[in-house]
Design a protein around this motif. Structure first.
Motif, short mmCIF file in Angstrom:
data_model
loop_
_atom_site.label_atom_id
_atom_site.label_comp_id
_atom_site.label_asym_id
_atom_site.label_seq_id
_atom_site.Cartn_x
_atom_site.Cartn_y
_atom_site.Cartn_z
N ALA A 1 -2.87 1.89 4.49
CA ALA A 1 -2.38 2.86 2.95
C ALA A 1 -2.96 2.23 1.81
O ALA A 1 -3.84 1.45 2.08
CB ALA A 1 -0.64 2.77 3.05
N SER A 2 -2.41 2.55 0.75
CA SER A 2 -3.13 2.27 -0.33
C SER A 2 -2.90 0.67 -0.64
O SER A 2 -3.86 0.10 -1.41
CB SER A 2 -2.53 2.92 -1.55
N GLY A 3 -2.02 0.05 -0.29
CA GLY A 3 -1.94 -1.22 -0.47
C GLY A 3 -2.97 -2.21 0.62
O GLY A 3 -2.99 -3.16 0.28
N HIS A 4 -3.24 -1.54 1.81
CA HIS A 4 -4.08 -2.17 2.67
C HIS A 4 -3.39 -3.45 3.33
O HIS A 4 -4.04 -4.36 3.99
CB HIS A 4 -5.50 -2.78 2.18
N PHE A 5 -2.02 -3.38 3.27
CA PHE A 5 -1.37 -4.51 3.73
C PHE A 5 -1.74 -5.00 5.17
O PHE A 5 -1.48 -3.83 5.82
CB PHE A 5 0.18 -4.62 3.47
N GLY B 1 4.05 9.93 -6.14
CA GLY B 1 3.83 9.28 -7.36
C GLY B 1 4.55 7.67 -7.70
O GLY B 1 4.01 7.25 -8.33
N ASP B 2 5.41 7.36 -6.71
CA ASP B 2 5.95 6.06 -6.67
C ASP B 2 5.32 5.05 -5.79
O ASP B 2 5.18 3.93 -6.01
CB ASP B 2 7.32 6.11 -5.99
N GLY B 3 4.72 5.49 -4.75
CA GLY B 3 4.02 4.71 -3.99
C GLY B 3 5.02 3.78 -3.10
O GLY B 3 6.12 4.17 -3.15
N GLY B 4 4.64 3.10 -2.02
CA GLY B 4 5.52 2.28 -1.26
C GLY B 4 6.08 1.07 -2.18
O GLY B 4 5.39 0.72 -3.00
N LEU B 5 7.34 0.80 -1.58
CA LEU B 5 7.88 -0.56 -2.49
C LEU B 5 8.68 -1.36 -1.29
O LEU B 5 9.45 -0.90 -0.71
CB LEU B 5 8.80 0.11 -3.34
N LEU B 6 8.26 -2.44 -1.21
CA LEU B 6 9.08 -3.45 -0.36
C LEU B 6 9.44 -4.56 -1.32
O LEU B 6 8.88 -5.41 -1.59
CB LEU B 6 8.20 -4.23 0.76
N PRO B 7 10.85 -4.54 -1.45
CA PRO B 7 11.43 -5.45 -2.57
C PRO B 7 11.47 -7.13 -1.98
O PRO B 7 11.14 -7.27 -0.68
CB PRO B 7 13.00 -5.11 -2.44
N ALA B 8 11.14 -8.10 -2.92
CA ALA B 8 11.27 -9.26 -2.57
C ALA B 8 12.06 -9.73 -1.39
O ALA B 8 11.62 -10.58 -0.87
CB ALA B 8 10.84 -10.24 -3.58
N HIS C 1 4.22 -3.58 -3.99
CA HIS C 1 4.13 -2.29 -4.41
C HIS C 1 2.70 -1.84 -3.83
O HIS C 1 1.93 -2.25 -4.33
CB HIS C 1 4.19 -2.07 -5.89
N SER C 2 2.77 -0.68 -3.17
CA SER C 2 1.57 0.05 -2.80
C SER C 2 1.24 1.28 -3.72
O SER C 2 2.39 1.91 -4.24
CB SER C 2 1.63 0.87 -1.47
#
Length: 540
Positions: free
Chosen positions: A247-251, A281-288, A307-308
């Motif tokens: 995905a856009s974050g390439h994690f 529009g938000d992208g992915g999000l993994l909170p700390a 955040h992706s």
């Protein structure tokens, strides 16, 4: 003179919160199990002056132990019901509060965030039923004894005239590359990453996937989600059951690339995620709070909120996406692995699909479209409820566009977003297949099968908080231990066996031995507007 507690009109009380704790002090035995199990700090033990007694449980004369509910927004009860589950005296339970002011008071400097589900609404699929029941003219099949072919393609399917074959005498010789195609079960376990899910929850899905393939003969595939894959799995034969997502974050892709020379088998496919339907529009999000040490190791990141971006930053057109991403990822695996793309369902879904169908390299292996009902681990509530597009009409539009050009089936269509929202995934899947999908993507229902208590009516849905009470969407070691891997995997297997039987029971009356892809004549709509929009028969 004693100080006077000042009360302001803006002060929050329990009656302002979405859930209220109903507590029976007369039944309570004071064990404290409810307080210990609450992961949100919504209840606490306190000592009150003597009133209704708790038999033999007074701390001292004139005082008694009580359970009190927090009035703080960060510690508000989410209605998960864990306190009710562990209470041996049935003395406590959460009750929905119809007088709640939550939508107003929870909006502070930031927007309301929640995970898992959008608000409940009427679905288009609920107004569609299977109406072509074969009896006299086309005899129905026997669902118990007939052999059904439940397989779908993942990979570019070429026309016969496009195959690089040449007849030499009585032999056919291959004179060029042929895009790889995997024939798999028409249901993929959706992309939910290690990080969004706990390691145990992710392991349970992977274990169920392997069991379904090796013991049940069901070639179900699982998508890794963005965030990488454990190294042991990358070097295992069972990687062939996985669809690796970038995905856009390439994690996590540094680890995947470094593992390529050591892989014993190829993955099923590679999925490039451009967007997801629940929160475009938000992208992915993994909170700390969920970026635990093992997540940091797999993704190669520090312990901060991840955040992706909502789109791949280097891609500005579908043509460029095909050229850069598809070509490079196909080359990485020696053109042996199909590469597909996933986008949010939108008004531009059809143009995107048209461009992919015209792919000059003929290597685009699938088009995954994700509707507004798709689950997500962390999102702004306004995005969940008010952005995106229902999946049904966009799927149908894409299929009809391809069929109008004689290109249906060349790039398989896979649809997701709310499959099984009412619990009956087989009916939803069958309807979408009749509308043009080659298969469906199932995600949120898997969590419910494993024990998730969230729903579309605001219960729990705290996936983003890192305090999941069932151990499914958290990285807290104390909470993760609540999930039994074997039991969760067994529940998924049992559900999938029922899903398979129900699919056959739906195919039999229609009279199809193979999946009825695009057979909209098998459906009728009880809503005239839906019938006209989808081009199916109206029945009242």
């Amino acid at each position: 003179m004693a100080a006077v507690n000042r009360i302001h009109a803006q002060d929050i009380t329990v009656n302002d919160l979405p859930w209220k704790i109903e507590y029976d002090s007369a039944s309570c035995i004071g064990c404290g199990a409810c307080v210990a199990t609450c992961t949100f700090g919504a209840i606490s033990a306190a000592v009150a002056s003597k009133g209704t007694s708790i038999a033999a449980r007074r701390q001292k004369d004139g005082e008694r132990l009580v359970i009190r509910q927090s009035q703080s927004i960060p510690e508000a009860c989410v209605g998960c019901g864990m306190c009710e589950k562990v209470c041996p005296a049935d003395a406590i339970r959460p009750v929905r509060n119809p007088e709640s002011r939550w939508q107003v008071i929870a909006r502070g400097p930031d927007t309301i965030k929640r995970g898992g589900r959008k608000a409940a609404h009427k679905r288009t699929l609920d107004s569609i039923v299977i109406g072509r029941i074969s009896q006299m003219t086309d005899p129905a099949l026997d669902s118990e004894r007939h052999t059904f072919d439940l397989r779908s393609p993942l990979g570019r399917v070429l026309k016969p005239v496009d195959l690089p074959l040449k007849a030499v005498g009585e032999n056919l010789l291959i004179q060029g590359p042929i895009p790889s195609v995997r024939w798999i079960y028409p249901l993929i376990f959706s992309d939910m990453s290690i990080g969004a899910l706990s390691a145990r929850a992710w392991e349970a899905i992977a274990l169920a996937t392997a069991y379904l393939n090796e013991e049940c003969g069901m070639p179900v595939r699982m998508c890794s989600g963005e965030g990488g894959v454990p190294g042991a799995l990358l070097q295992s034969e069972r990687i062939r059951y996985m669809i690796l997502q970038i995905a856009s974050g390439h994690f996590g892709w540094n680890r995947i690339i470094s593992a390529l020379p050591k892989m014993k088998a190829d993955p099923c496919a590679v999925l490039i995620k451009m967007g997801q339907g629940a929160k475009p529009g938000d992208g992915g999000l993994l909170p700390a709070a969920k970026v635990a040490p093992h997540i940091q190791a797999i993704r190669g990141v520090p312990g901060v909120t991840l955040h992706s971006p909502p789109n791949h930053q280097g891609l500005y057109s579908i043509e460029e996406a095909v050229q850069k991403m598809h070509l490079s990822l196909n080359a990485a695996f020696g053109f042996r692995v199909p590469v597909a793309v996933k986008c949010a369902a939108s008004a531009t879904s059809v143009p995107v699909y048209n461009n992919l169908l015209r792919d000059p390299y003929k290597i685009c292996g699938g088009y995954f479209i994700d509707g507004i009902d798709g689950g997500t681990g962390a999102a702004n509530e306004v995005s969940l409820n008010h952005t995106g597009h229902p999946i049904v009409s966009k799927l149908r539009d894409c299929y009809r566009t391809a069929a109008g050009q004689g290109l249906q089936g060349r790039i398989p269509l896979w649809a997701g977003g709310g499959i099984g929202m009412t619990g009956d995934a087989a009916a939803d899947a069958f309807k979408l297949i009749c509308l043009g999908a080659d298969g469906v993507i199932l995600g949120r229902l898997l969590l419910q099968i494993m024990g998730c208590v969230g729903n579309e009516h605001g219960r729990c849905n705290a996936c983003q908080s890192g305090r999941c009470p069932t151990g499914i969407c958290t990285q807290d070691p104390r909470l993760v231990r609540r999930l039994d891997v074997d039991s969760a995997a067994q529940s998924i297997v049992d559900y999938m066996l029922a899903f398979d039987a129900e699919m056959r029971k739906l195919m039999a009356p229609v009279g199809n031995s193979a999946l009825p892809v695009g057979r909209a004549d098998a459906l009728v709509a009880t809503d005239r507007a839906v019938a006209e929009a989808l081009g199916i028969q109206y029945a009242c």
